[in-house]
Write a protein that holds these residues in place. Sequence first.
Motif, mmCIF file in Angstrom:
data_model
loop_
_atom_site.group_PDB
_atom_site.id
_atom_site.type_symbol
_atom_site.label_atom_id
_atom_site.label_comp_id
_atom_site.label_asym_id
_atom_site.label_seq_id
_atom_site.Cartn_x
_atom_site.Cartn_y
_atom_site.Cartn_z
ATOM 1 N N ALA A 13 34.238 64.073 98.942
ATOM 2 C CA ALA A 13 32.873 64.564 99.144
ATOM 3 C C ALA A 13 32.274 65.163 97.884
ATOM 4 N N HIS A 14 33.065 65.280 96.822
ATOM 5 C CA HIS A 14 32.587 65.952 95.614
ATOM 6 C C HIS A 14 32.354 64.999 94.458
ATOM 7 N N ALA A 15 32.501 63.680 94.685
ATOM 8 C CA ALA A 15 32.303 62.717 93.600
ATOM 9 C C ALA A 15 31.631 61.476 94.144
ATOM 10 N N GLU A 16 30.777 60.881 93.302
ATOM 11 C CA GLU A 16 30.161 59.601 93.647
ATOM 12 C C GLU A 16 29.846 58.854 92.355
ATOM 13 N N ILE A 17 29.634 57.562 92.472
ATOM 14 C CA ILE A 17 29.326 56.711 91.328
ATOM 15 C C ILE A 17 27.893 56.222 91.461
ATOM 16 N N VAL A 18 27.085 56.563 90.475
ATOM 17 C CA VAL A 18 25.673 56.178 90.473
ATOM 18 C C VAL A 18 25.405 55.397 89.192
ATOM 19 N N ASP A 19 25.015 54.125 89.346
ATOM 20 C CA ASP A 19 24.728 53.258 88.196
ATOM 21 C C ASP A 19 25.903 53.218 87.219
ATOM 22 N N GLY A 20 27.110 53.159 87.767
ATOM 23 C CA GLY A 20 28.296 53.070 86.935
ATOM 24 C C GLY A 20 28.695 54.374 86.266
ATOM 25 N N ARG A 21 28.085 55.472 86.654
ATOM 26 C CA ARG A 21 28.392 56.784 86.062
ATOM 27 C C ARG A 21 28.985 57.692 87.123
ATOM 28 N N LEU A 22 30.018 58.433 86.738
ATOM 29 C CA LEU A 22 30.687 59.333 87.665
ATOM 30 C C LEU A 22 29.925 60.653 87.739
ATOM 31 N N ILE A 23 29.538 61.018 88.934
ATOM 32 C CA ILE A 23 28.801 62.259 89.160
ATOM 33 C C ILE A 23 29.687 63.181 90.002
ATOM 34 N N LEU A 24 29.945 64.383 89.482
ATOM 35 C CA LEU A 24 30.773 65.358 90.182
ATOM 36 C C LEU A 24 29.912 66.509 90.676
#
Length: 838
Positions: free
Chosen positions: A548-559
């Motif tokens: 629940a604390h990480a996702e991938i947006v446009d190939g970039r890791l968002i924490l």
Amino acid sequence: MTTLHETAYPSLRPDPTPRELAELYTPTEDEQRLAADIGKRALLRMAALIHLKVFQRLGYFIPLTEVPQVIREHIALQAGVIRPPLAAEFRRLEASGSRSALFAALRSHLNVRSLDAAGHDWLDVVADTAAETKHAVADIINVMLEELVHHRYELPAFSTLDRMAFRAREKSNNQHFSAIAGQLTVQTKALIDGLLKTATGESASPWQMLKREPKRPTNKETRTYIQHIRRLQYLVELLPKPEVPVPKLKQFRLLARALNATEMAELKPQKRYALAVIFIRAQHAHSLDDAADLFIRLMQNLENNARQKLLSFQQERVHKTDMLVGQLKDILGAYRLDGTDTQRVEAISTTLVAEVDELLNECEQHLAYAGRNHLPFLLQPYKMVRAQLLNCIDIASPKASSEDLVVERLMDALSKLRDNRADTVPLDMLGLSEDTDLRWMSAQWRKLVLVKPAGKGRAESVRRRYFELAVMHAVKDDLKSGDLFIKFGERYDDYREQLVDDETFERELGDYGQVTGIETEPGTFVSKLKLPMAQRAMEIDASFPENAHAEIVDGRLILRKPPRSDIVEAAARIDGMITERMEAASIVDVMIDTERWLDLHKLFRPLAGTDSRLEDLRMRVITTLFCYGCNLGPVQTAKSIKGLSRRQISWLNLKYVSEDLLDRAIVKVINAYNKFELPGYWGTGKHASADGTKWNLYEQNLLSEHHIRYGGYGGIGYYHVSDKFIALFSHFISCGTYEGIHILDGLMSNESDIRPDTIHGDTQAQSYPVFALAHLLGIQLMPRIRGIQDLKFHRPESGTAYQNINALFSDVIDWRLIELHLPAMLRVAGSICFRCQK
């Protein structure tokens, strides 16, 4: 005389614990039978048992009456003796002839021998050999003790060892002093004597001026300090190179620095001349490093000022930029009109807000500084410091530490341009070519430096000032990276000389692998890395949808930050109660209690190796530690503590304190702290955190500089703090230094009982080379990652696709490259490890 506690010479504790009595002083059945064979009387059997057990602990015999009564009673109880003999009975026994026979029987049983005349001669040789690398008498005694035990000798009296060690040290020192002084001419000796005399009208002697340190690198200070370096170079050319072992050479330097001109003049001639030679050469090496530091600081100041001017320039040209963007919009709008090309051109011409040449000039000015290009702003301030920069390079005379000699050729070109004032210079005149000597230049530098013919082709000449700046920029970077070294320097010396030789590397490589847990065979090393990384990637891919604390947006890791945990009410209540009941403590009281507990003052002795003549050494040491440890300085400390002047405080720091002694005191405090139970509840000692704290500093020194984030002049105290909440290591660095390059120093230099293997840091600890080196040293580096969304992730294996995290990966790890260069990397890491172990 050296005190017994400073050495490893064994002694009895007056109050041994029950566990020590049981483990060390309980005679076995074989030992009791031996005592029965030695004597039939109970008194003689008891004497034999006591001497035997005490000798096993000490390695030498002592009078029975000096054995603590608790030990005598314990041995008697274990031997079944109802009434232990009295002290008077033991004195009568030792006064009789039975003592010699008893000692002979025990020596035979223990397979030891007393030190006879031949043994004394042998021990003299041991002491002489140890004195070649050891300066402190206590260290020489420890080597003698180790050899005595190894060769099964009974330890002689401590006073005997102390006299032999002292004589050996003085003999070794005098031999070195005579060898150095014997190489000096009469004129050179007269020159050294002249350094110790203060000329009429002068406030300081030339000897004191030799100790000069660089101040803040202003133009005037830089010129003055360069003149100081040239004076040192003149003196060094007249002096021989001393062939002295490094430990003793370091001690002689400290001693010479601590002596003023009057004290030097009072020394014996040989010692005076030898110490002067050693100190002058040491100052010369130090000044060469200072020349490199000055050069780097001047270049950094140029670049910082240029960046500031670029920002100001861009802010001033905001309206011009807006105008050009508006003009472009109008032109594009006119171009989109329906009609012929001629009609479009006419429409575009009507949108122009100024003459075409004027607009082109504005565009060229904007493009000259586009992409944060601050290089053009270096030119104007460079004129003011050009001579100092060239002098620094000329004095330091850097050399390449690899087979690539391009930078050396470029520095030769700089020397040819020293008196040149032309705007452009042909490459042929400098002996350079674009293809072989200028390929390293970035596009921004090439645009400013190279002058090409009207048509496209190779550059035939260079713009002199920009060329000089580009070369100096490269020299600065290479000095910092180790690609350039300074001969006879210390901090900028050739790193290759510190690498272990092939024979040592091959011999120690197996032990290195066992200590660090690293595979030393390249193929195995790669496979042991590759398989866990592939498994780890698959595990993360499988569990990623549940994260629940990480996702991938446009190939970039968002924490995302995890939710903050609530403070448990009971914990808050306990914290409040502790705060309420904990009394405020004075730092001076804490230092006094700690010093009395650990006897830290006994670690600090005169750097000359003589006995301390201070009756109040404990109080003076506490005052000095308080003065410099709390950053007060002698003047403020003298105002706060009665009975001591500024000179007395600074005198002890100069004559008694060195970095090595401070490190020993720190280790002693850490080890004593580690024995407490409470810190064990806070942490295991396996983790440490590293971070820096800004300290305000006197501006007139080379280390102090302005800190962008915190403001003001100062330096950074970089600390490694254990999870048991005690500082293990500290290092002082300048504000502009990247902290990550110092993060491993604390663990490699740590000699305390707390041995962390995992180190945490902030974003300053993030560095690709440091990550790699930490792994090779068996250290887990865990910094806070900066800009993780912009980092490139590499697949462990080509062709592997992941269901959830595949978009993160942009390349594949080149395992073949790692396998190819692993031996060279292990040599570097192994050299660091072997050096720290020594």
